[in-house]
Design a protein around this motif. Structure first.
Motif, PDB file in Angstrom:
ATOM      1  N   SER A 167       0.837  -1.203   0.000  1.00  0.00           N
ATOM      2  CA  SER A 167       0.000   0.000   0.000  1.00  0.00           C
ATOM      3  C   SER A 167       0.869   1.250   0.000  1.00  0.00           C
ATOM      4  N   GLN A 168       2.041   1.142   0.634  1.00  0.00           N
ATOM      5  CA  GLN A 168       2.917   2.314   0.618  1.00  0.00           C
ATOM      6  C   GLN A 168       3.516   2.551  -0.765  1.00  0.00           C
ATOM      7  N   VAL A 169       3.904   1.448  -1.433  1.00  0.00           N
ATOM      8  CA  VAL A 169       4.450   1.579  -2.787  1.00  0.00           C
ATOM      9  C   VAL A 169       3.401   2.202  -3.705  1.00  0.00           C
ATOM     10  N   LEU A 170       2.191   1.622  -3.631  1.00  0.00           N
ATOM     11  CA  LEU A 170       1.098   2.108  -4.471  1.00  0.00           C
ATOM     12  C   LEU A 170       0.819   3.590  -4.198  1.00  0.00           C
ATOM     13  N   GLY A 171       0.879   3.948  -2.902  1.00  0.00           N
ATOM     14  CA  GLY A 171       0.561   5.317  -2.533  1.00  0.00           C
ATOM     15  C   GLY A 171       1.647   6.309  -2.890  1.00  0.00           C
ATOM     16  N   SER A 172       2.871   5.802  -3.129  1.00  0.00           N
ATOM     17  CA  SER A 172       3.955   6.752  -3.340  1.00  0.00           C
ATOM     18  C   SER A 172       4.230   7.022  -4.818  1.00  0.00           C
ATOM     19  N   ILE A 173       3.613   6.231  -5.710  1.00  0.00           N
ATOM     20  CA  ILE A 173       3.773   6.533  -7.148  1.00  0.00           C
ATOM     21  C   ILE A 173       2.740   7.599  -7.502  1.00  0.00           C
ATOM     22  N   PRO A 174       3.148   8.644  -8.207  1.00  0.00           N
ATOM     23  CA  PRO A 174       2.170   9.678  -8.570  1.00  0.00           C
ATOM     24  C   PRO A 174       0.982   9.061  -9.303  1.00  0.00           C
ATOM     25  N   TYR A 175      -0.199   9.481  -8.928  1.00  0.00           N
ATOM     26  CA  TYR A 175      -1.399   8.852  -9.461  1.00  0.00           C
ATOM     27  C   TYR A 175      -1.487   8.975 -10.980  1.00  0.00           C
ATOM     28  N   TYR A 176      -1.145  10.151 -11.498  1.00  0.00           N
ATOM     29  CA  TYR A 176      -1.331  10.329 -12.945  1.00  0.00           C
ATOM     30  C   TYR A 176      -0.430   9.411 -13.747  1.00  0.00           C
ATOM     31  N   VAL A 177       0.740   9.054 -13.171  1.00  0.00           N
ATOM     32  CA  VAL A 177       1.625   8.117 -13.873  1.00  0.00           C
ATOM     33  C   VAL A 177       0.949   6.760 -13.977  1.00  0.00           C
ATOM     34  N   LEU A 178       0.426   6.273 -12.850  1.00  0.00           N
ATOM     35  CA  LEU A 178      -0.257   4.975 -12.853  1.00  0.00           C
ATOM     36  C   LEU A 178      -1.436   4.982 -13.803  1.00  0.00           C
ATOM     37  N   ALA A 179      -2.229   6.059 -13.721  1.00  0.00           N
ATOM     38  CA  ALA A 179      -3.421   6.134 -14.560  1.00  0.00           C
ATOM     39  C   ALA A 179      -3.030   6.159 -16.046  1.00  0.00           C
ATOM     40  N   LEU A 180      -1.988   6.900 -16.347  1.00  0.00           N
ATOM     41  CA  LEU A 180      -1.542   6.956 -17.747  1.00  0.00           C
ATOM     42  C   LEU A 180      -1.075   5.587 -18.218  1.00  0.00           C
ATOM     43  N   LEU A 181      -0.343   4.858 -17.346  1.00  0.00           N
ATOM     44  CA  LEU A 181       0.134   3.532 -17.717  1.00  0.00           C
ATOM     45  C   LEU A 181      -1.027   2.599 -17.997  1.00  0.00           C
ATOM     46  N   VAL A 182      -2.056   2.663 -17.140  1.00  0.00           N
ATOM     47  CA  VAL A 182      -3.223   1.796 -17.338  1.00  0.00           C
ATOM     48  C   VAL A 182      -3.938   2.183 -18.636  1.00  0.00           C
ATOM     49  N   ALA A 183      -4.066   3.485 -18.843  1.00  0.00           N
ATOM     50  CA  ALA A 183      -4.751   3.928 -20.059  1.00  0.00           C
ATOM     51  C   ALA A 183      -3.962   3.495 -21.298  1.00  0.00           C
ATOM     52  N   LEU A 184      -2.647   3.514 -21.168  1.00  0.00           N
ATOM     53  CA  LEU A 184      -1.809   3.226 -22.316  1.00  0.00           C
ATOM     54  C   LEU A 184      -1.756   1.729 -22.615  1.00  0.00           C
ATOM     55  N   TYR A 185      -1.364   0.920 -21.590  1.00  0.00           N
ATOM     56  CA  TYR A 185      -1.142  -0.503 -21.871  1.00  0.00           C
ATOM     57  C   TYR A 185      -2.417  -1.316 -21.982  1.00  0.00           C
ATOM     58  N   PRO A 186      -3.132  -1.588 -20.903  1.00  0.00           N
ATOM     59  CA  PRO A 186      -4.281  -2.498 -21.056  1.00  0.00           C
ATOM     60  C   PRO A 186      -5.359  -1.932 -21.962  1.00  0.00           C
ATOM     61  N   VAL A 187      -5.529  -0.638 -21.985  1.00  0.00           N
ATOM     62  CA  VAL A 187      -6.655  -0.093 -22.736  1.00  0.00           C
ATOM     63  C   VAL A 187      -6.299   0.163 -24.193  1.00  0.00           C
ATOM     64  N   ILE A 188      -5.276   0.968 -24.404  1.00  0.00           N
ATOM     65  CA  ILE A 188      -5.013   1.381 -25.787  1.00  0.00           C
ATOM     66  C   ILE A 188      -4.169   0.354 -26.550  1.00  0.00           C
ATOM     67  N   LEU A 189      -3.043  -0.121 -25.927  1.00  0.00           N
ATOM     68  CA  LEU A 189      -2.153  -0.996 -26.676  1.00  0.00           C
ATOM     69  C   LEU A 189      -2.619  -2.444 -26.701  1.00  0.00           C
ATOM     70  N   TRP A 190      -2.993  -2.984 -25.503  1.00  0.00           N
ATOM     71  CA  TRP A 190      -3.329  -4.411 -25.466  1.00  0.00           C
ATOM     72  C   TRP A 190      -4.813  -4.671 -25.720  1.00  0.00           C
ATOM     73  N   ASN A 191      -5.618  -3.660 -25.574  1.00  0.00           N
ATOM     74  CA  ASN A 191      -7.060  -3.823 -25.751  1.00  0.00           C
ATOM     75  C   ASN A 191      -7.692  -4.845 -24.818  1.00  0.00           C
ATOM     76  N   VAL A 192      -7.108  -5.006 -23.614  1.00  0.00           N
ATOM     77  CA  VAL A 192      -7.691  -5.929 -22.643  1.00  0.00           C
ATOM     78  C   VAL A 192      -8.967  -5.312 -22.069  1.00  0.00           C
ATOM     79  N   LEU A 193      -8.913  -4.025 -21.815  1.00  0.00           N
ATOM     80  CA  LEU A 193     -10.073  -3.318 -21.294  1.00  0.00           C
ATOM     81  C   LEU A 193     -10.552  -2.318 -22.334  1.00  0.00           C
ATOM     82  N   PRO A 194     -11.879  -2.225 -22.506  1.00  0.00           N
ATOM     83  CA  PRO A 194     -12.397  -1.329 -23.548  1.00  0.00           C
ATOM     84  C   PRO A 194     -12.231   0.139 -23.173  1.00  0.00           C
ATOM     85  N   GLN A 195     -12.238   0.978 -24.162  1.00  0.00           N
ATOM     86  CA  GLN A 195     -12.171   2.412 -23.917  1.00  0.00           C
ATOM     87  C   GLN A 195     -13.552   2.929 -23.527  1.00  0.00           C
TER      88      GLN A 195
END
Lengths: 230, 328, 350
Positions: free
Chosen positions: B152-180
């Motif tokens: 929880s500390q690791v998760l809390g210490s990464i800037p949120y927008y970085v995590l959100a951008l990574l999720v938007a980029l990989y599973p959503v846009i590149l891998w298409n695992v999750l729909p847009q």
């Protein structure tokens, strides 16, 4: 409050909630809570300090225990309420025939309530025997020191005889007898036993029904002599 | 109870009024010049600027502007636009300077998207956070406790927008695992599926703090004397933990939860922006960029209402969780 | 003890008003923490304040030190009315009246060294200029601490030692009157006597006057000259300690003494009579009318609910006026009666 007592009853008796609740009301009545039927539905914060302790006793006794452990049961209470609670514990003990272990720092409470006493210091027992006898004639330097240091509301004392030093840290107990750094009689023990050997339980010489953990050869005489000098 | 809610509502109304007045002064009397922003850069001249100022009503005295706005909120008002009179019913939040559409329409069509996102995220962080928090508290000091707290500390210490951008980029846009994200008009199924990615990441990151809140609250509760009392009754450890421990440990969590949900409802700005969710956070941001004062005022007002209502909800919830709290 | 009056308290009152919501209405209520008490303390005298929770003894101590402002009555120190002095006018009082607090753990700033804690009062009052360090070391020695520990933090000391620091802090400005609010009740039993002896030694050496607030009747008997017994914001009995402990006249004092467990019981010396009160102390928010003790009193009659009994001498016509001069035995009951069999009679061989 009734619910909490009923819960304890139901943990050990296969009865319905209603039956358990009835039992809880009986218990509240027994410990002297007025209007128990109504109070059973009250929350603890709606009780006064003394009433809360009564309810706690009802909770402790609901399953007819053979042993009741009361850990500083009156320390947080006012003197006049403390007297009520101690009377109640005494009365109920007679009625239920439970044994009671009373844990307290207040020797006067022990004097008025207990049959037997175990005096503890730094995690170990140091003296045991009949409560009245031990308090009337202590035979361990720690018990003796405690009694000497107590002011009383029934007599005037010139000066309190304090035990010097402070209780040791349990992380770093003194060698030998844990009490030796504060004991003023250690010089009367031959050799360095107090510093090196943890005393075993042994009967106090000259007293029946009494045991201590102390290296003094004749503690009774030593302490009596000390009291005479004062 | 009812009188309490009435009294609190009256208080809430005055808080909202105060917010309204101060926000109005801040934006309308402030140095921003929406007309300048609306004036096309190449073809802007003083006459045109004045015309725009007049068309959006900024030429009137401040007090008159405020009264007009105020009247709109309670009885509605009429707008004249390109010769046509458009009626805007109460509570009228005005017309957007930029899009020339009613602010109500602008915001109320988008608010549900924010609500759905916030609630889905809340389900995630409450479930994950509270479950793992209790687990960590019960197994305090064990490897799983240290693992959970560390994670929880690791998760809390990464800037949120970085995590959100990574999720938007990989599973959503590149891998298409999750729909847009897609608007609800394109179907309910795809709409909720599209919310999954933003809700999950928002929920997971928020859950990091809930693991710690829950763990601390539970540990504190379990150290209480009444837990010792419960154990001494001889009831099962499960009952001790859940009947006696959990409920008490949840009181402070309820407060934080209420405020967090209120904060999310007023616009999950970064999430909406990154995942393209058409919520009020994103709309508010756009309005800020173009000095679209009525829309900004609208988002502020919705925010104020949400916060005030959530506070009331928390206080009422408290009286159910803890009998010592009497609503009076 | 000289005859010079140091502190004179007259009809002292502290009401805490608060508002309570009942339905849609705000109802004003008042906690009558201290409700019209009078007493005097002379130079070198020790007055004990005893009573149970809610009796107002701690509030009284905060009022006479002016850490709190009375809502009625007057407090005079050395003839000067200090009841409503402003903060900046209180400096001299702060120098002459000091307090020792109950909890030696929370009443010392953990981020300051002992040296800093003890130097501050010297600086504030401009005492021992340039020789502060020497004075601080002298103070530490005076209370039985090692003067070399001047740079240590409170957390490095035991509870008893911390209370000694608290005492040194109070003594730093050479006060004339010390208010000790439960100074030993937070300490380990074996340490209490050490601190009591230290206080007694300092009282004799420095000729200090004390107001000693405690709930432990034994400690009060040991330390005090006069005792005031308080109940729900009132003094119900006042007198020399011998009178209070051996011939109390007020039923509450009698019940209090009778309820206190006595170690002498173990020696086979039990009190002849036992009084047990019923119920708890009522709330000071809405105290009983007339005599406040009547709800728990076995002697209560109609008059007790109607009339508040004044604090007067039960045996003669001495009035409250004489009481304020000190030295008499007063009680506030409609039906006073001396009882002498409430505490064990201990014969002293020596």
């Amino acid at each position: 409050m009734g619910g909490q007592i009923a819960e304890a009853y139901r943990a050990h008796n296969k009865v319905s909630k209603q039956v358990a609740m009835k039992r809880a009301v009986e218990m509240l009545d027994l410990v002297g809570i007025p209007n128990p039927q109504r109070r059973a539905n009250s929350y603890p914060h709606e009780f006064s300090g003394g009433m809360r302790q009564r309810a706690m006793i009802a909770l402790g006794l609901v399953n007819n225990p053979k042993l009741l452990i009361a850990d500083e049961p009156t320390t947080a209470l006012d003197v006049t309420v403390q007297a009520q609670i101690l009377d109640l514990v005494n009365d109920l003990q007679k009625e239920f025939g439970s044994a009671v272990i009373l844990i307290t720092h207040d020797l006067a409470v022990v004097a008025e309530t207990a049959d037997d006493i175990l005096v503890m210091y730094a995690g170990r027992g140091v003296e045991k025997g009949s409560a009245k006898e031990v308090l009337a004639q202590p035979s361990h330097p720690y018990t003796y020191g405690l009694l000497q240091s107590l002011p009383s509301h029934s007599e005037d004392l010139e000066e309190l005889k304090a035990i010097k030093g402070t209780p040791p840290s349990l992380l770093n107990l003194p060698s030998g007898c844990s009490f030796h750094p504060r004991c003023e009689f250690k010089t009367q023990v031959e050799g360095d036993a107090c510093w090196t050997v943890l005393p075993e339980w042994r009967p106090t010489p000259g007293l029946s029904n009494r045991e201590i953990r102390c290296h003094l050869t004749d503690p009774v005489a030593t302490l009596q002599h000390d009291e005479g000098v004062r | 109870m009812l009188t309490y809610i009435l009294r609190r509502s009256a208080l809430a109304l005055s808080v909202i009024m105060a917010t309204l007045v101060s926000a109005f002064l801040l934006f309308f009397a402030g140095p921003s010049d929406p007309a300048q922003a609306m004036c096309p850069e190449t073809k802007c001249n003083p006459a045109r600027l004045e015309a725009i100022t007049k068309s959006i009503g900024l030429d009137k005295p401040l007090i008159e502007q405020f009264l007009t706005y105020f009247k709109g909120l309670f009885v509605g008002r009429d707008f004249v636009y390109a010769g046509d009179t458009v009626h805007c019913g109460a509570p009228c939040l005005g017309f957007s300077f930029v899009t020339r559409r009613s602010v109500n329409e602008e915001l109320f069509t988008r608010f549900p998207n924010t609500v759905v996102l916030a609630l889905m995220a809340a389900v995630v962080f409450v479930t994950v956070g509270v479950t793992f928090g209790i687990l960590a508290a019960v197994r305090r000091g064990s490897a799983s406790d240290r693992g959970l707290v560390g994670a929880s500390q690791v998760l809390g210490s990464i800037p949120y927008y970085v995590l959100a951008l990574l999720v938007a980029l990989y599973p959503v846009i590149l891998w298409n695992v999750l729909p847009q994200y897609s608007a609800i008009s394109a179907g309910v199924g795809p709409y909720f599926m599209g919310m999954l990615a933003p809700a999950l990441i928002l929920g997971l990151v928020t859950s990091a703090s809930y693991v710690r809140y829950t763990r601390n609250s539970m540990i504190e509760t379990l150290s209480m004397d009444y837990i010792r009392t419960a154990r001494s009754k001889g009831i099962s450890e499960r009952t001790v933990l859940f009947k006696h421990g959990f409920r008490a440990a949840m009181s402070p969590i309820a407060t934080i939860l209420g405020l967090d949900i209120a904060a999310l409802l007023t616009g999950t700005l970064i999430t909406e922006q990154i995942f393209g969710v058409d919520g009020i956070g994103r709309r508010g941001l756009a309005a800020l960029r173009s000095f679209d004062l009525p829309v900004i005022m609208g988002t502020v007002l919705i925010g104020a209402v949400v916060v005030v209502v959530m506070n009331l909800v928390v206080d009422i919830a408290y009286s159910f969780i803890d009998p010592r709290v009497r609503l009076s | 003890m000289s005859d010079k009056t140091l502190l004179k308290v007259t009809d002292l009152q502290r009401h805490f008003p608060f508002r309570e919501v009942q339905g849609l209405k705000m109802v004003k209520a008042t906690v009558k923490a201290v409700d019209g008490i009078s007493f005097t303390v002379k130079e070198g005298q020790t007055l004990g304040l005893v009573g149970e929770s809610g009796c107002g003894k701690s509030t009284t101590s905060r009022l006479v030190t002016r850490l709190d402002e009375p809502t009625g009555g007057t407090v005079e120190f050395e003839g000067r009315d200090i009841t409503h002095l402003k903060e900046h006018e209180l400096r001299e009082i702060r120098r002459n009246v000091q307090m020792i607090f109950q909890d030696p753990y929370s009443s010392l700033n953990p981020r300051q060294t002992v040296g800093a804690i003890l130097t501050t009062p010297l600086r504030v009052h401009g005492l021992h200029k340039g020789k502060e360090k020497a004075r601080v070391q002298e103070l530490l020695a005076l209370v039985g601490l090692n003067p070399e520990h001047i740079n240590r933090y409170p957390s490095e000391f035991s509870g008893g030692q911390r209370q000694r620091i608290g005492i040194a802090r109070a003594l730093a400005v050479e006060p004339k009157l010390i208010i000790a609010d439960e100074p030993v009740s937070a300490l380990d039993v074996s340490i209490q006597a050490q601190v009591m002896n230290l206080l007694a030694k300092l009282r004799n050496e420095l000729d200090l006057a004390f107001i000693f607030v405690a709930h432990d009747l034994g400690v009060v008997r040991h330390f005090c000259d006069q005792v005031a017994v308080m109940y729900l914001g009132k003094i119900v009995e006042y007198g020399d300690k011998k009178k209070i402990y051996e011939a109390p006249e007020h039923p509450y004092t009698q019940a209090l003494l009778s309820a206190a467990p006595d170690i002498n019981v173990a020696r086979g010396i039990a009190p002849k009579e036992r009084i047990r009160l019923v119920g708890d102390v009522p709330s000071p928010i809405d105290p009983p009318s007339g005599c406040r003790f009547r709800t728990r009193c076995w002697k209560a009659q109609d008059i007790c609910a109607q009339q508040e009994p004044p604090l007067v001498s039960a045996t003669s016509e001495e009035s409250t006026r004489t009481f304020r001069e000190g030295g008499v035995h007063l009680q506030a009951c409609h039906f006073p009666e001396v009882k002498t069999d409430l505490v064990a009679e201990v014969e002293h061989s020596a």
